[in-house]
Design a protein around this motif. Structure first.
Motif, PDB file in Angstrom:
ATOM      1  N   HIS A 175       0.868  -1.174   0.000  1.00 51.98           N
ATOM      2  CA  HIS A 175       0.000   0.000   0.000  1.00 51.98           C
ATOM      3  C   HIS A 175       0.911   1.232   0.000  1.00 51.98           C
ATOM      4  CE1 HIS A 175      -3.562  -2.422   1.170  1.00 51.98           C
ATOM      5  NE2 HIS A 175      -2.715  -3.092   1.926  1.00 51.98           N
ATOM      6  N   CYS A 210      -4.581   5.903   0.107  1.00 58.90           N
ATOM      7  CA  CYS A 210      -3.602   4.893  -0.279  1.00 58.90           C
ATOM      8  C   CYS A 210      -3.066   5.305  -1.644  1.00 58.90           C
ATOM      9  CB  CYS A 210      -4.261   3.526  -0.340  1.00 58.90           C
ATOM     10  SG  CYS A 210      -3.107   2.222  -0.775  1.00 58.90           S
ATOM     11  N   GLU A 212      -0.816   3.546  -3.560  1.00 56.22           N
ATOM     12  CA  GLU A 212      -0.221   2.462  -4.342  1.00 56.22           C
ATOM     13  C   GLU A 212      -1.329   1.454  -4.647  1.00 56.22           C
ATOM     14  OE1 GLU A 212       3.545   1.817  -4.052  1.00 56.22           O
ATOM     15  OE2 GLU A 212       3.536  -0.085  -5.111  1.00 56.22           O
ATOM     16  N   CYS A 214      -3.564  -1.458  -4.806  1.00 57.27           N
ATOM     17  CA  CYS A 214      -3.497  -2.609  -3.905  1.00 57.27           C
ATOM     18  C   CYS A 214      -4.701  -3.527  -4.085  1.00 57.27           C
ATOM     19  CB  CYS A 214      -3.409  -2.113  -2.459  1.00 57.27           C
ATOM     20  SG  CYS A 214      -4.736  -0.982  -2.024  1.00 57.27           S
ATOM     21  N   HIS A 218      -8.723  -0.208  -3.949  1.00 58.00           N
ATOM     22  CA  HIS A 218      -7.632   0.750  -3.718  1.00 58.00           C
ATOM     23  C   HIS A 218      -8.138   2.192  -3.622  1.00 58.00           C
ATOM     24  CE1 HIS A 218      -4.169   3.251  -4.510  1.00 58.00           C
ATOM     25  NE2 HIS A 218      -4.708   3.632  -5.644  1.00 58.00           N
ATOM     26  N   MET A 221      -9.664   3.449  -0.245  1.00 60.85           N
ATOM     27  CA  MET A 221      -8.855   3.199   0.938  1.00 60.85           C
ATOM     28  C   MET A 221      -8.323   4.543   1.409  1.00 60.85           C
ATOM     29  SD  MET A 221      -5.851   0.427   1.359  1.00 60.85           S
ATOM     30  CE  MET A 221      -4.823   0.414   2.822  1.00 60.85           C
TER      31      MET A 221
HETATM   32 CU1  CUA Z   1      -4.086   0.188  -0.261  1.00 63.11          CU
HETATM   33 CU2  CUA Z   1      -4.019   1.070  -2.478  1.00 63.11          CU
END
Ligand code: CUA
Length: 337
Positions: A175, A210, A212, A214, A218, A221
């Motif tokens: 993440h 977040c 990145e 994931c 995602h 998040m």
């Molecule tokens: Cu956790 Cu993107």
């Protein structure tokens, strides 16, 4: 369906929460309110200015060449004179780019090491951040507090520097932890411990997300960080350290006889699950589902009834519950202050 839901939901969310505390806009690295973010913003401006200057010079020379030396009526169609081997020109277009790259990389290295080498004072607040698919867990080892998706830190002022040191861990995949107005992004990697620090200079709620990819959720998040004055922060810590006292044992029983307790912890009750967010002080949070929707009885009910409706792809199982059980569980949860 998603877009239709997101729009009104976002509006409701901002309207409902704006009144309470000052909100700091998401994603704006050019309005830093913390030292690491200030350094990143200065570096970004330097980089943009240098790149803009390069663009303007190259584009102007190109435009000049096209306009001045372009084909004109009556020009001969023969090839213009070919020029080879001008030492001056070759040195200029080799040395200048090397200097530019050198300045940019040295500035980036200086900012990176200045942020990384910051000494953590004894009184720094320690928080362990754990990235999960798709929510954030925050553990305060010294205060013995656990919370999720929304966390509090003290304000850092000129008179009273108060640094918060974050240890970043992942429970599953990679993440990225990012609160744009407070600090740069830091990766959250399984089986690796990364660290970063923040020193928020204005009270209020900051948004983060977040950074990145994931998995499915995602984009949902997100996280919220509440920056309190030292007194308010201390009050929050004391409130968080208290155990949950059920207002109605019958409603608590509904929670415990469902399967909720297998994944969620409520300190002071037999529920000690570790897979999902800690719910001991659920109603202290302004939002649920990783800062996606306002935290209220209607959304909690909707969420528990069918978790895939509000946040498709998430990992909370749909549990078969009667309407009465559902009402009791929601009633219980809304007493967890
Ligand atoms: Cu956790 Cu993107």
């Amino acid at each position: 369906m998603d877009l239709k839901f997101r729009l009104p939901c976002g509006l409701v969310l901002s309207a409902a929460l704006m009144s309470a505390e000052p909100m700091h806009a998401i994603g704006n690295i050019f309005k830093p309110l913390g030292t690491p973010a200030e350094r990143v913003a200065d570096l970004s401006i330097l980089t943009l200015v240098i790149c803009a200057a390069v663009f303007l010079i190259v584009a102007s020379l190109l435009a000049y060449a096209v306009i001045r030396f372009g084909y004109r009526e009556g020009d001969s169609r023969s090839e213009p004179p070919q020029v080879y081997g001008s030492n001056q020109v070759e040195i200029a277009w080799t040395v200048i780019p090397i200097l530019i790259v050198f300045v940019l990389s040295m500035s980036a290295a200086r900012v990176t090491s200045a942020v990384q080498d910051q000494k953590m004072p004894q009184d720094a607040l320690n928080i362990t951040v754990i990235g999960h698919q798709w929510w954030w867990e925050f553990r305060y080892p010294d205060q013995k507090i656990v919370t999720a998706n929304e966390f509090h830190v003290p304000l850092s002022t000129e008179a009273l520097h108060k640094l918060t040191h974050l240890t970043l861990l992942s429970a599953d995949v990679a993440h990225g932890f990012w609160i744009p107005q407070l600090a740069g992004k830091t990766d959250v990697i399984p089986n690796r411990t990364n660290t970063m620090w923040i020193d928020p200079k204005e009270p209020g709620v900051y948004l983060g997300n977040c950074s990145e990819y994931c998995g499915t959720q995602h984009a949902k998040m997100e996280l919220r960080i509440v920056v309190d004055t030292p007194e308010d922060f201390q009050k929050w810590v004391t409130a968080q350290q208290a155990k949950a006292v059920p207002a109605s044992p019958e409603n608590q029983r509904a929670f415990l006889t469902g399967t909720c307790f297998a994944c969620h912890t409520i300190t002071g009750s037999p529920a000690m699950g570790k897979l999902g967010p800690d719910l001991t002080h659920l109603m202290d949070r302004q939002t649920i589902l990783a800062a996606e929707v306002p935290n209220n009885a209607a959304n909690l009910r909707d969420w528990i009834q069918d978790p895939q409706r509000l946040k498709p792809g998430n990992k909370m199982p749909k549990v078969k519950l009667t309407d009465k059980q559902l009402d009791q569980i929601v009633a219980y949860l809304t007493t967890l202050k």
